[in-house]
Design a protein around this motif. Structure first.
Motif, PDB file in Angstrom:
ATOM      1  N   UNK A 113       2.895  56.287  18.574  1.00  0.00           N
ATOM      2  CA  UNK A 113       4.062  57.073  17.597  1.00  0.00           C
ATOM      3  C   UNK A 113       4.769  57.930  18.354  1.00  0.00           C
ATOM      4  N   UNK A 114       4.118  58.474  19.596  1.00  0.00           N
ATOM      5  CA  UNK A 114       5.114  59.431  20.460  1.00  0.00           C
ATOM      6  C   UNK A 114       6.025  58.628  21.211  1.00  0.00           C
ATOM      7  N   UNK A 115       5.459  57.371  21.674  1.00  0.00           N
ATOM      8  CA  UNK A 115       6.394  56.240  22.310  1.00  0.00           C
ATOM      9  C   UNK A 115       7.700  56.025  21.660  1.00  0.00           C
ATOM     10  N   UNK A 173      15.009  56.142  36.347  1.00  0.00           N
ATOM     11  CA  UNK A 173      14.746  55.534  35.003  1.00  0.00           C
ATOM     12  C   UNK A 173      15.867  56.050  34.192  1.00  0.00           C
ATOM     13  N   UNK A 174      16.125  55.264  33.096  1.00  0.00           N
ATOM     14  CA  UNK A 174      16.918  55.764  32.006  1.00  0.00           C
ATOM     15  C   UNK A 174      16.672  54.758  30.751  1.00  0.00           C
ATOM     16  N   UNK A 175      16.873  55.375  29.420  1.00  0.00           N
ATOM     17  CA  UNK A 175      16.830  54.657  28.395  1.00  0.00           C
ATOM     18  C   UNK A 175      17.629  53.412  28.159  1.00  0.00           C
ATOM     19  N   UNK A 187      -0.613  54.505  33.991  1.00  0.00           N
ATOM     20  CA  UNK A 187      -1.040  53.049  33.840  1.00  0.00           C
ATOM     21  C   UNK A 187      -0.295  52.238  32.601  1.00  0.00           C
ATOM     22  N   UNK A 188       0.743  53.170  32.198  1.00  0.00           N
ATOM     23  CA  UNK A 188       1.207  52.448  30.797  1.00  0.00           C
ATOM     24  C   UNK A 188       2.098  51.162  31.284  1.00  0.00           C
ATOM     25  N   UNK A 189       1.901  50.222  30.542  1.00  0.00           N
ATOM     26  CA  UNK A 189       2.645  48.891  30.787  1.00  0.00           C
ATOM     27  C   UNK A 189       3.726  48.598  29.952  1.00  0.00           C
ATOM     28  N   UNK A 190       3.868  49.547  28.935  1.00  0.00           N
ATOM     29  CA  UNK A 190       5.140  49.140  28.072  1.00  0.00           C
ATOM     30  C   UNK A 190       6.290  49.070  28.721  1.00  0.00           C
ATOM     31  N   UNK A 191       7.093  48.143  28.396  1.00  0.00           N
ATOM     32  CA  UNK A 191       8.585  48.093  28.979  1.00  0.00           C
ATOM     33  C   UNK A 191       9.342  48.721  27.987  1.00  0.00           C
ATOM     34  N   UNK A 192       9.918  49.710  28.085  1.00  0.00           N
ATOM     35  CA  UNK A 192      10.800  50.629  26.943  1.00  0.00           C
ATOM     36  C   UNK A 192      11.691  51.121  27.725  1.00  0.00           C
ATOM     37  N   UNK A 193      12.239  50.885  29.149  1.00  0.00           N
ATOM     38  CA  UNK A 193      13.388  51.617  29.728  1.00  0.00           C
ATOM     39  C   UNK A 193      13.718  50.837  30.798  1.00  0.00           C
ATOM     40  N   UNK A 194      15.013  51.253  31.422  1.00  0.00           N
ATOM     41  CA  UNK A 194      15.565  50.308  32.687  1.00  0.00           C
ATOM     42  C   UNK A 194      15.315  51.277  33.967  1.00  0.00           C
ATOM     43  N   UNK A 195      15.376  50.570  35.067  1.00  0.00           N
ATOM     44  CA  UNK A 195      15.401  51.180  36.190  1.00  0.00           C
ATOM     45  C   UNK A 195      16.401  50.720  37.234  1.00  0.00           C
ATOM     46  N   UNK A 196      16.843  51.713  38.010  1.00  0.00           N
ATOM     47  CA  UNK A 196      18.288  51.260  38.935  1.00  0.00           C
ATOM     48  C   UNK A 196      17.967  52.070  40.098  1.00  0.00           C
ATOM     49  N   UNK A 197      18.598  51.921  41.255  1.00  0.00           N
ATOM     50  CA  UNK A 197      18.332  52.366  42.477  1.00  0.00           C
ATOM     51  C   UNK A 197      19.955  52.185  43.245  1.00  0.00           C
TER      52      UNK A 197
END
Length: 819
Positions: free
Chosen positions: A634-636, A94-96, A206-216
């Motif tokens: 706020x933290x997110x 995962x990365x921003x 269980x956080x469903x906020x989409x705020x980063x990217x995923x790769x593999x």
């Protein structure tokens, strides 16, 4: 080889004897090849070069699919699901998206690029470690400690290359982070970064906020098809595990090559520009072919003598193709130089968001692909524009040609069918380019006339990263905003100030909501809308009208009843026949514990702004007071984006670019600000890519128009020269000068009209490819499809009028004596 050497020497002598022809042909080819080289150099860097990571062809990015398309994004819950697919993937990371930047505090505070990454990130991208190490799995788990990996550039700039930097503290937001590693100088991150922090994603989230990217990385032997099939199964499993609407029945998971994801936004633009410059090259080739036909007509006597002396047809064709290829290669060398210079100008004009080009286009350069492209294009064009003249010249009529004097050994207008065809081709290609450019110009004008819904004049914007424990809770951010606004408002010349999570025109967040007391249908929520938080004063800064109800007050703080404003677009969509003021909504229910909050009352309706861009209609939007944002959000927010400060001034906002940041630095305890811009600059930048495409296509279209006009003029001038005796006979038989002029004009305009008709038909077929770049105008806009042909016909009329006027002024007696 002996014959080839002889042909080369003969070609060089022949070209040097005709410097005017040679210079004109080489200049046209250099322009065509140079523009193609410049565009291809960018295409090569962005689309063709492999990524610099090990086994880059097996690195993929995770996508979320829906009936509306696919997009990159990940939530902690979905990322944990992907991490479990170990049969097809390895090094799932995962990365921003880009992160808010990090505040290096201390003696010389500055904001630097930084992103959160999971510990597999460095293995996935093969990051070279110069000193120390990267993160351990324990450090990447919740509460794993405050550690950081830094770049080679930051190590040199901040620590002077000190080899004892490992284990030392780096102050981020006035909090110490331990440096555990320094990456090698060769590592190029995307997104760019100088600091990497562990993501520390909770495996049970269980956080469903989409705020980063995923790769593999695909495991050895695993194909993209097999990986996507496995993800279809994983999506079904995810729906069963989380039945609350976290993944809709028509939504799913997928992967695509990482390079394709990186360049997806610009691929279409680059291919359109490459197609446009290819048309310019074809027009240049047609011009040079016309020149060669004229030149070959003047050499028919020479070719007839050579044939009579035993030269074969193939020998003459080879000689003429050698000359044309030599011209093309010379134009190619100059074109390569022009292309190198042109790509610098291209990147200087670009909006700066072309992926893989690096800072200031540092990674864009000439390599073997560009050289091979330039050589290949040069050889192809040499054969293309030289073939027809060579074939025509290799079949001379010996009897008639040898009887003619050298001044009459040419062809008249009726015999120049090939040259006429070339002119028609030039005109038709120019029409296609000009129509495309005109559509983009109309888009440019339409975007400038769009009402964004806010007043950008005299507004200064800046960003501040709120890293550190102090800003993990809303009360800390609210106190900073209160103190900061008080200091800003005390600056002479400031009219109003505010802060917000995001700027208009630069996108934002989206969350589901439910209307209290309203039953939902098949979907688990009433609807989805944009979401943002602001301080009081936001609507005063942008002069956004309050249509119903009231604005936020300083009393709308934590502990007070929850309130929310909605925009006019949301009111019309979800309350089309009633007043939403006074009703209650629940925002973010089911998305995750960070988003859970009680119902909020709608206290007002504000004017809708185009927060997603000038070319997009306003979307439904919910605005909550900054002081009432849940602590989890706020933290997110602090981890994924900066807070934006907004200042309306009485005079030019650039005059406050020192005083206002200084007040904020004092209010925050030494935090720097970044990206200090006027709001008008933000508006201009929001359409920079459309403006860039319009500018380039206009340049290419203008070049095509000039080349087409030159082609028509050259053909008619040569036709008049070849028909001098005919004109003399016509005038001797009673034709007046007006009739002679009209005869030449009609012959030239006939070609222009035919080319225009063909070009309009081609444009109808091709403009659909730029439909996605248009705004406020249809691909088949009647104004454009009428105005452009009329303009080209006017230019063509001017081009044929000059030789027509010259023909009408011929002396009949002198014309009859011409040999």
């Amino acid at each position: 080889m002996a014959n080839l050497w002889h042909d080369l020497k003969h070609s060089l002598r022949s070209l040097f004897k005709n410097p005017g022809f040679t210079i004109a042909a080489v200049a046209a080819l250099a322009l065509g090849i140079g523009t193609n080289t410049a565009i291809f150099t960018v295409v090569n860097t962005v689309l063709l070069k492999p990524l610099t990571y090990p086994d880059a062809d097996r690195i993929v990015q995770f996508l979320l699919t829906s009936p509306d398309g696919k997009g990159a994004g990940a939530s902690p819950t979905k990322f944990n699901n992907w991490r479990q697919q170990t049969s097809v993937f390895q090094d799932v990371t995962a990365y921003d998206f880009g992160g808010p930047g990090f505040n290096l505090t201390g003696d010389h505070p500055e904001q630097v690029h930084g992103i959160h990454v999971s510990e597999a990130y460095f293995r996935l991208l093969g990051a070279p470690v110069m000193m120390g190490r990267t993160f351990t799995p324990q450090e990447d788990s919740p509460n794993g400690g405050k550690v950081v990996v830094i770049s080679y550039g930051l190590w040199q700039r901040k620590f002077g290359g000190n080899p004892k930097v490992l284990g030392s503290a780096l102050s981020l937001g006035n909090e110490p982070y331990t440096i555990v590693g320094v990456l090698g100088q060769s590592f190029v991150a995307d997104p760019e970064a100088d600091i990497w922090l562990p993501f520390q994603i909770d495996p049970n989230s269980t956080n469903q906020g989409h705020f980063f990217l995923g790769a593999a990385r695909l495991k050895p032997g695993v194909t993209l098809t097999r990986a996507n099939a496995q993800l279809n199964v994983a999506a079904d499993q995810f729906r069963r595990q989380y039945p609350g609407g976290f993944l809709g029945p028509e939504e799913g998971f997928a992967v695509e090559p990482l390079r394709d994801s990186i360049v997806s936004d610009v691929r279409s633009s680059l291919f359109i520009l490459l197609g446009a410059v290819s048309l310019v090259l074809l027009i240049a080739c047609a011009n040079v072919a016309s020149l060669l036909l004229v030149r070959a007509s003047g050499r028919k006597r020479e070719f007839a003598i050579r044939v009579s002396m035993g030269a074969t047809r193939g020998r003459i064709v080879r000689q003429l193709l050698t000359e044309s290829v030599l011209l093309a290669l010379t134009g190619g060398v100059l074109g390569l130089i022009l292309g190198y210079l042109g790509v610098r100008g291209l990147l200087a004009l670009s909006p700066g968001d072309i992926p893989r080009t690096g800072e200031n286009g540092a990674s864009v350069g000439i390599d073997w692909r560009v050289l091979a492209f330039t050589v290949g294009v040069s050889l192809l064009t040499g054969v293309l524009f030289g073939l027809f003249p060579a074939i025509g010249a290799s079949r001379p009529d010996l009897n008639s040609t040898l009887k003619e004097s050298s001044n009459r050994s040419g062809t008249g207008f009726r015999q120049g069918k090939v040259r006429s065809l070339l002119v028609v081709t030039e005109v038709s290609l120019a029409i296609v380019l000009l129509i495309g450019a005109a559509l983009l110009i109309r888009t440019f004008v339409a975007l400038r006339n769009v009402d964004p819904g806010f007043n950008a004049h005299n507004v200064l914007t800046m960003e501040m990263s709120l890293t550190g424990d102090r800003f993990q809770k809303t009360i800390g951010v609210a106190q900073l905003v209160k103190t900061g606004r008080e200091r800003i408002n005390a600056v002479p010349g400031v009219e109003a100030s505010a802060s917000a999570c995001c700027l208009p025109l630069e996108g934002g967040f989206g969350l589901p909501f439910d209307v209290v007391g309203r039953p939902v249908g098949k979907d688990p929520h009433t609807g989805d809308a944009g979401w943002m938080n602001t301080s009081p004063g936001y609507f005063d800064v942008f002069k956004i009208p309050i249509l119903r109800g009231r604005d936020f007050k300083d009393s709308d703080v934590a502990g007070a009843p929850g309130v929310v404003l909605i925009n006019d677009a949301m009111a019309k969509k979800f309350w089309p026949k009633e007043n939403p003021v006074g009703q209650q909504i629940v925002i973010g229910k089911g998305v995750g514990p960070q988003f859970d909050e009680p119902a909020r009352q709608i206290i007002g309706v504000v004017g809708a702004i185009r927060d997603g861009g000038l070319n997009r209609d306003p979307r439904p939007l919910m605005i909550v007071p900054q002081a009432q944002v849940p602590d989890g959000i706020t933290a997110l927010n602090a981890s994924i984006g900066p807070v934006v400060w907004l200042v309306r001034t009485h005079t030019d906002p650039h005059q406050f670019m020192t005083s206002v940041p200084e007040q904020l630095r004092q209010a925050s305890g030494g935090f720097p600000v970044a990206r200090v811009r006027s709001m008008e600059e933000v508006v201009i930048h929001s359409t920079a890519r459309q403006d860039f495409n319009m500018l380039l296509l206009s340049i290419f279209g203008g070049s095509a128009l000039i080349l087409a006009a030159i082609g028509i003029y050259g053909l008619m001038a040569y036709s008049v020269q070849q028909r001098t005796q005919e004109m003399g006979i016509r005038m001797a038989l009673g034709a007046d000068r007006g009739r002679i002029r009209n005869l030449v004009v009609w012959q030239g305009m006939r070609l222009a009209i035919v080319g225009t008709i063909v070009g309009i038909g081609a444009a109808f077929a091709l403009t659909r490819f730029i439909a996605s770049f248009l705004f406020g105008v249809k691909p088949y806009d009647p104004t454009v499809f009428v105005a452009v042909p009329v303009m080209l016909c006017v230019v063509a009329l001017f081009a044929v009028w000059l030789p027509a006027t010259r023909a009408s002024k011929l002396d009949p007696m002198e014309s009859l004596r011409v040999e």
